[in-house]
Write an enzyme that holds these catalytic residues in place. Structure first.
Site, mmCIF file in Angstrom:
data_model
loop_
_atom_site.group_PDB
_atom_site.id
_atom_site.type_symbol
_atom_site.label_atom_id
_atom_site.label_comp_id
_atom_site.label_asym_id
_atom_site.label_seq_id
_atom_site.Cartn_x
_atom_site.Cartn_y
_atom_site.Cartn_z
ATOM 1 N N SER A 301 0.813 -1.210 0.000
ATOM 2 C CA SER A 301 0.000 0.000 0.000
ATOM 3 C C SER A 301 0.853 1.270 0.000
ATOM 4 O O SER A 301 1.534 1.569 -0.970
ATOM 5 C CB SER A 301 -0.968 -0.049 1.184
ATOM 6 N N ASP A 312 9.929 5.778 -10.279
ATOM 7 C CA ASP A 312 9.519 6.451 -11.519
ATOM 8 C C ASP A 312 10.223 7.786 -11.706
ATOM 9 O O ASP A 312 10.577 8.169 -12.832
ATOM 10 C CB ASP A 312 8.007 6.686 -11.514
ATOM 11 N N LYS A 326 -0.710 -4.262 -3.125
ATOM 12 C CA LYS A 326 -2.008 -3.701 -2.737
ATOM 13 C C LYS A 326 -2.089 -2.267 -3.263
ATOM 14 O O LYS A 326 -1.562 -1.343 -2.655
ATOM 15 C CB LYS A 326 -2.209 -3.719 -1.222
#
Length: 430
Positions: A301, A312, A326
């Site tokens: 999460s 990224d 998740k």
């Protein structure tokens, strides 16, 4: 006082809704109104409610039946949506504030069993050796196959000092594992930090609480102050076995290492109005020093949000094992004054548009958690310091430092490799 049966009430509601709708005829080719109440299904529900109420072997209250109905309706949507009773709602509020009672274990449901997402540091579960991926099959001898997650959690919680027996299945172990744990008041300090070799920072986040962002800011400031002699040359951010937590805290933590820009976005049902972006504040608090982020299968999460954003944005190297996966957003929606539903309302996406759900974050460098055992030395090793009359080091003796990276090779191999990579990145940046 005469109580009106629920079926009669729903019939009255149906009639009331039908009157205004019938006043204006719809065109023959008009599409069906997807927002209209399913009147026939509500009648069916009312009939089932009345039959249970009148014929079940034991008396059951209207309130219990309604709660069971909501619970069944929500829990069948996905593993993370659930009905929160007043006790569950209170426990959730306590857990996000950093103090609650229980075993210190984050779980979810899989294939009718309760799976350990991760144990929380310095709690009974972690000290008992419970691991991420363990499957709980019994709690105090009661099979969990017929329970939902909230029921199992309620069984594991209790008065501090009392004991509970968990029966576990673990991959690679043929026989069930039985653990007897003593419940405790769980006080979770979400951020820990250390300075290694006088110049490399280590920040561990056990879970994302409301104040985790502020704690990371304070940790980085202290590490920079402690490394003044050599300067802070790099940071390892340890997110292993971190089950997640508060979204805003994850955004703030990622923002501590980013100079503004997108951290994560969520996408709900709508194409345009369903998207929400979460940006970091300007200013990398570390000054852009090399960063290694350590993850494993228990990183879930909010941990995956941070790791995905830093990956990224090419701000850090992700090292370890693939994360949990998740990537769904749960919104707490109060019902009345004391209960709520936890409902999945959106999915998380990294800045480059990658969905975390059921995919997780793949590390840039794969390092498994293995036990390293030194190879026994063959024969006797002679060094200069062993020779009679050797010259002493002009700089004096180098004192052992408990926070030495070299001490980690046997106790925490992935962290040892994280620091090795961090050193290489630091040297390459010179």
């Amino acid at each position: 006082m005469v109580k009106t049966p629920l079926r009669a009430l729903l019939s009255t509601l149906t009639l009331a809704l039908a009157i205004p709708l019938s006043a204006q005829a719809a065109p023959a080719n008009a599409p069906a109104d997807t927002n209209a109440l399913p009147i026939d299904s509500l009648r069916l529900f009312a009939e089932a409610f009345e039959r249970i109420k009148q014929n079940y072997v034991k008396e059951v209250s209207d309130q219990q039946l309604i709660q069971y109905a909501i619970q069944g309706m929500v829990s069948n949507l996905d593993p993370h949506s659930s009905y929160l009773s007043p006790d569950d709602f209170r426990d959730l509020q306590e857990s996000t504030s950093g103090e609650f009672g229980g075993l210190g274990i984050e779980v979810d449901q899989q294939d009718g069993l309760i799976r350990v997402v991760s144990p929380i540091d310095d709690t009974p579960a972690q000290k008992a050796g419970i691991k991420a991926g363990d499957m709980i099959i019994k709690v105090d001898g009661q099979a969990v196959s017929t329970m939902n997650v909230n029921d199992a959690i309620n069984l594991m919680r209790g008065k501090p000092g009392s004991k509970v027996t968990l029966t576990l299945m673990r991959e690679g172990v043929t026989q069930p594992i039985v653990k007897v744990l003593e419940r405790a008041v769980i006080r979770v300090k979400s951020v820990k930090y250390k300075l290694y070799d006088d110049s490399y920072g280590y920040v561990r986040i056990t879970q994302f609480q409301e104040d985790s962002g502020d704690e990371v800011v304070r940790a980085l400031k202290r590490l920079k102050d402690d490394a003044k002699s050599k300067g802070l040359r790099g940071v390892v951010l340890d997110l292993r076995n971190n089950p997640g937590g508060v979204l805003q805290a994850a955004v703030e933590v990622a923002g501590a290492f980013l100079d503004g820009g997108l951290v994560v976005y969520t996408q709900g049902r709508g194409e345009d109005e369903g998207r929400a972006d979460f940006d970091a504040k300007p200013g990398d608090l570390t000054g852009g020093v090399p960063l290694v982020v350590l993850i494993n299968g228990g990183s879930a999460s909010a941990s995956e949000i941070v790791a995905g954003a830093l990956q990224d944005r090419k701000r850090g190297v992700i090292l370890g094992e693939p994360s949990f996966g998740k990537g769904s957003v749960q919104t707490i929606m109060p019902l009345g004054s004391d209960s709520a539903i936890k409902l999945t309302t959106a999915l998380y996406f990294t800045p480059n548009g990658r969905s975390i759900q059921a995919e997780g974050i793949t590390p840039d460098i794969r390092v498994n958690d293995v036990k390293v055992t030194p190879v026994a030395e063959q024969g006797v090793s002679i060094k200069e310091a062993d020779l009679k009359g050797h010259l002493n080091n002009a700089g004096g003796n180098v004192q052992n430092n408990d926070q030495s990276i070299s001490n980690l090779i046997e106790s925490d191999y992935p962290l040892f490799e994280s620091f090795n990579l961090l050193k290489a990145l630091s040297l390459a940046k010179r």
